[in-house]
Each structure stands twice: as structure tokens, then as C-alpha cells.
Design a protein around this motif. Structure first.
Motif, short mmCIF file in Angstrom:
data_model
loop_
_atom_site.label_atom_id
_atom_site.label_comp_id
_atom_site.label_asym_id
_atom_site.label_seq_id
_atom_site.Cartn_x
_atom_site.Cartn_y
_atom_site.Cartn_z
N ASN A 20 -89.71 -51.39 -22.65
CA ASN A 20 -89.84 -51.08 -21.22
C ASN A 20 -88.48 -50.72 -20.64
OD1 ASN A 20 -92.56 -51.70 -21.19
ND2 ASN A 20 -92.15 -53.87 -20.79
N LEU A 21 -88.43 -49.62 -19.89
CA LEU A 21 -87.21 -49.18 -19.23
C LEU A 21 -87.40 -49.18 -17.72
CD1 LEU A 21 -86.09 -46.10 -21.36
CD2 LEU A 21 -85.53 -48.51 -21.68
N PHE A 22 -86.34 -49.53 -17.02
CA PHE A 22 -86.29 -49.42 -15.56
C PHE A 22 -85.41 -48.22 -15.26
CE2 PHE A 22 -83.94 -50.38 -11.62
CZ PHE A 22 -85.00 -50.41 -10.74
N VAL A 23 -85.92 -47.29 -14.47
CA VAL A 23 -85.20 -46.06 -14.14
C VAL A 23 -84.96 -46.04 -12.64
CG1 VAL A 23 -85.21 -43.55 -14.30
CG2 VAL A 23 -86.39 -44.90 -16.03
N SER A 24 -83.70 -45.94 -12.23
CA SER A 24 -83.37 -45.92 -10.80
C SER A 24 -82.62 -44.64 -10.46
CB SER A 24 -82.52 -47.14 -10.44
OG SER A 24 -81.31 -47.14 -11.17
N PHE A 42 -88.52 -38.13 -20.24
CA PHE A 42 -88.26 -39.17 -21.24
C PHE A 42 -89.00 -38.94 -22.54
CE2 PHE A 42 -86.42 -41.27 -17.65
CZ PHE A 42 -85.48 -42.13 -18.18
N ALA A 43 -90.00 -38.04 -22.57
CA ALA A 43 -90.77 -37.77 -23.79
C ALA A 43 -89.92 -37.06 -24.85
CB ALA A 43 -92.01 -36.96 -23.46
N LYS A 44 -88.78 -36.51 -24.46
CA LYS A 44 -87.91 -35.84 -25.43
C LYS A 44 -87.29 -36.81 -26.42
CE LYS A 44 -86.57 -32.72 -21.74
NZ LYS A 44 -85.49 -32.39 -20.81
N PHE A 45 -87.32 -38.11 -26.10
CA PHE A 45 -86.60 -39.09 -26.92
C PHE A 45 -87.53 -40.04 -27.66
CE2 PHE A 45 -84.11 -37.86 -23.24
CZ PHE A 45 -83.01 -37.31 -23.88
N GLY A 46 -88.83 -39.85 -27.55
CA GLY A 46 -89.78 -40.69 -28.26
C GLY A 46 -91.14 -40.65 -27.60
N GLU A 47 -92.08 -41.41 -28.17
CA GLU A 47 -93.44 -41.43 -27.67
C GLU A 47 -93.52 -42.32 -26.42
OE1 GLU A 47 -97.86 -43.08 -28.90
OE2 GLU A 47 -96.29 -43.02 -30.41
N VAL A 48 -93.80 -41.72 -25.28
CA VAL A 48 -93.94 -42.45 -24.03
C VAL A 48 -95.38 -42.93 -23.92
CG1 VAL A 48 -93.83 -42.31 -21.51
CG2 VAL A 48 -92.12 -41.14 -22.90
N VAL A 49 -95.56 -44.25 -23.92
CA VAL A 49 -96.89 -44.84 -23.80
C VAL A 49 -97.34 -44.83 -22.34
CG1 VAL A 49 -98.21 -46.97 -24.15
CG2 VAL A 49 -96.48 -46.29 -25.81
N HIS A 50 -96.41 -45.14 -21.43
CA HIS A 50 -96.75 -45.22 -20.02
C HIS A 50 -95.52 -44.88 -19.19
CE1 HIS A 50 -98.87 -46.64 -16.44
NE2 HIS A 50 -97.80 -47.34 -16.12
N ALA A 51 -95.71 -44.16 -18.11
CA ALA A 51 -94.63 -43.87 -17.16
C ALA A 51 -95.19 -43.98 -15.77
CB ALA A 51 -94.07 -42.47 -17.40
N ARG A 52 -94.37 -44.50 -14.86
CA ARG A 52 -94.85 -44.66 -13.48
C ARG A 52 -93.67 -44.59 -12.52
NH1 ARG A 52 -95.95 -49.91 -10.55
NH2 ARG A 52 -96.87 -49.23 -8.59
N TYR A 61 -94.23 -40.58 -1.20
CA TYR A 61 -92.99 -40.20 -1.87
C TYR A 61 -92.47 -41.34 -2.74
CZ TYR A 61 -92.54 -36.07 1.10
OH TYR A 61 -92.74 -34.87 1.72
N SER A 62 -91.63 -40.97 -3.69
CA SER A 62 -91.02 -41.94 -4.58
C SER A 62 -90.13 -42.89 -3.81
CB SER A 62 -90.19 -41.21 -5.63
OG SER A 62 -89.30 -42.09 -6.28
N LYS A 63 -90.11 -44.15 -4.21
CA LYS A 63 -89.19 -45.14 -3.62
C LYS A 63 -87.83 -45.09 -4.29
CE LYS A 63 -92.17 -48.70 -1.74
NZ LYS A 63 -92.37 -50.15 -1.71
N GLY A 64 -87.68 -44.25 -5.30
CA GLY A 64 -86.38 -44.08 -5.94
C GLY A 64 -86.26 -44.78 -7.28
N TYR A 65 -87.33 -45.40 -7.74
CA TYR A 65 -87.27 -46.04 -9.05
C TYR A 65 -88.63 -45.97 -9.73
CZ TYR A 65 -89.38 -50.16 -6.80
OH TYR A 65 -90.21 -51.01 -6.13
N GLY A 66 -88.61 -46.25 -11.03
CA GLY A 66 -89.84 -46.20 -11.79
C GLY A 66 -89.67 -46.91 -13.12
N PHE A 67 -90.71 -46.86 -13.94
CA PHE A 67 -90.72 -47.55 -15.23
C PHE A 67 -91.25 -46.60 -16.30
CE2 PHE A 67 -91.06 -50.74 -11.95
CZ PHE A 67 -90.13 -51.68 -12.35
N VAL A 68 -90.68 -46.75 -17.50
CA VAL A 68 -91.12 -45.96 -18.65
C VAL A 68 -91.31 -46.94 -19.80
CG1 VAL A 68 -90.51 -44.16 -20.30
CG2 VAL A 68 -89.86 -43.92 -17.90
N ARG A 69 -92.45 -46.85 -20.49
CA ARG A 69 -92.70 -47.70 -21.66
C ARG A 69 -92.82 -46.81 -22.88
NH1 ARG A 69 -95.20 -52.63 -23.42
NH2 ARG A 69 -95.46 -53.37 -21.29
N TYR A 70 -91.99 -47.10 -23.88
CA TYR A 70 -92.02 -46.40 -25.16
C TYR A 70 -92.85 -47.19 -26.16
CZ TYR A 70 -88.37 -43.01 -23.96
OH TYR A 70 -87.66 -41.98 -23.41
#
Length: 144
Positions: free
Chosen positions: A42-46, A61-71, A80-89
Motif C-alpha cells: 500500500n502506498l500513500f500519495v500526496s 503508477f501502472a508503469k511500475f507494476g500491477e496496480v490492484v487498487h487505486a483511489r 475534486y481531489s483532496k490532494g491525496y490518494g492510495f495505490v495498492r500493488y
């Protein structure tokens, strides 16, 4: 006349003429940084732009591996975006490659930061308020 004396006074005497009680901290002290999170998929992206979408985050983020979930976390009213999100590989190794590839890079014109996500505290755990009561009250008597 007193104002002119305050401007010409040595640095130590300026506090005598100042009406502010704020004293800046010494320059040589560094603030402690929060502990690093354990490696996980799990990654936190700000630092996301308000125009960044979940699909755009997933594609970047899909350029670097299999993204299971992104939000991308969005505001309920504006959408609108609050300025952060999550990516799960799929694996921790892919997450490490995602951090290395995207941390400090541009996405939708903004510099973003990627790091391992910290786990949520267990339910019922009070937030870390620094021993202060909620809603900005003053600390308990004798603890200043």
C-alpha cells in the motif's frame, strides 16, 4: 522617537520594544520526523492536483507494476481531489519500484510524493492530540 530607537537598537534590545510575545525557536534545533512506515504493497500519495482522477493515478503508477487498487480521495460536495490518494500493488517489490519511480515526479503539473501507507489505528483508539483537549482548548492546569 521610541520607534526609531527600536529600529536602531541591537538585536537583544529589540525584544524590549516589541509588543509581540512570540519568540522563534533556535535555528539549530530540528523537529523530529514521524517514523517511517513498514514496507507494504500500500502506498500513500500526496501532493495531487485537484484535477487528478483515480484513473489518472492508476495509469501513472501502472508503469511500475500491477496496480490492484487505486483511489483518489475526493471532496463529497465538489467532487475534486483532496490532494491525496492510495495505490495498492500486488507485491511489496512493485510498491518499492512505484515509490522510486514516482516520488518527487510531476503528475498533472504538480509534484507528488509517494511513500508506504501507515496502517490505520485500531477502532476506538483516540487520535494523538498531544495531551490537549479537543476543539483547541487549553491544556490541563499545570501542564503548560
Amino acid at each position: 522617537m521610541a520607534m526609531r530607537a527600536a529600529v536602531l537598537a541591537p538585536r537583544g534590545l529589540r525584544r524590549l520594544f516589541s509588543t509581540s510575545t512570540f519568540i522563534p525557536p533556535p535555528v539549530n534545533q530540528s523537529t523530529p520526523s514521524p517514523p517511517q512506515a513498514e514496507p507494504s504493497p500500500n502506498l500513500f500519495v500526496s501532493g495531487l492536483s485537484k484535477r487528478t482522477t483515480t484513473e489518472g493515478l492508476r495509469d501513472a503508477f501502472a508503469k511500475f507494476g500491477e496496480v490492484v487498487h487505486a483511489r483518489v480521495v475526493t471532496d463529497r460536495v465538489s467532487g475534486y481531489s483532496k490532494g491525496y490518494g492510495f495505490v495498492r500493488y500486488a507485491t511489496t517489490e512493485e510498491a518499492a519500484a512505484g515509490i522510486q519511480g514516482m516520488d518527487g515526479k510531476f503528475l498533472d503539473g504538480w509534484v507528488i510524493f509517494a511513500e508506504y501507507a501507515r496502517p490505520r489505528p485500531p477502532p476506538g483508539t483516540p487520535p494523538n492530540t498531544g495531551n490537549y483537549p479537543p476543539y483547541g482548548g487549553s491544556p490541563p492546569y499545570g501542564q503548560q
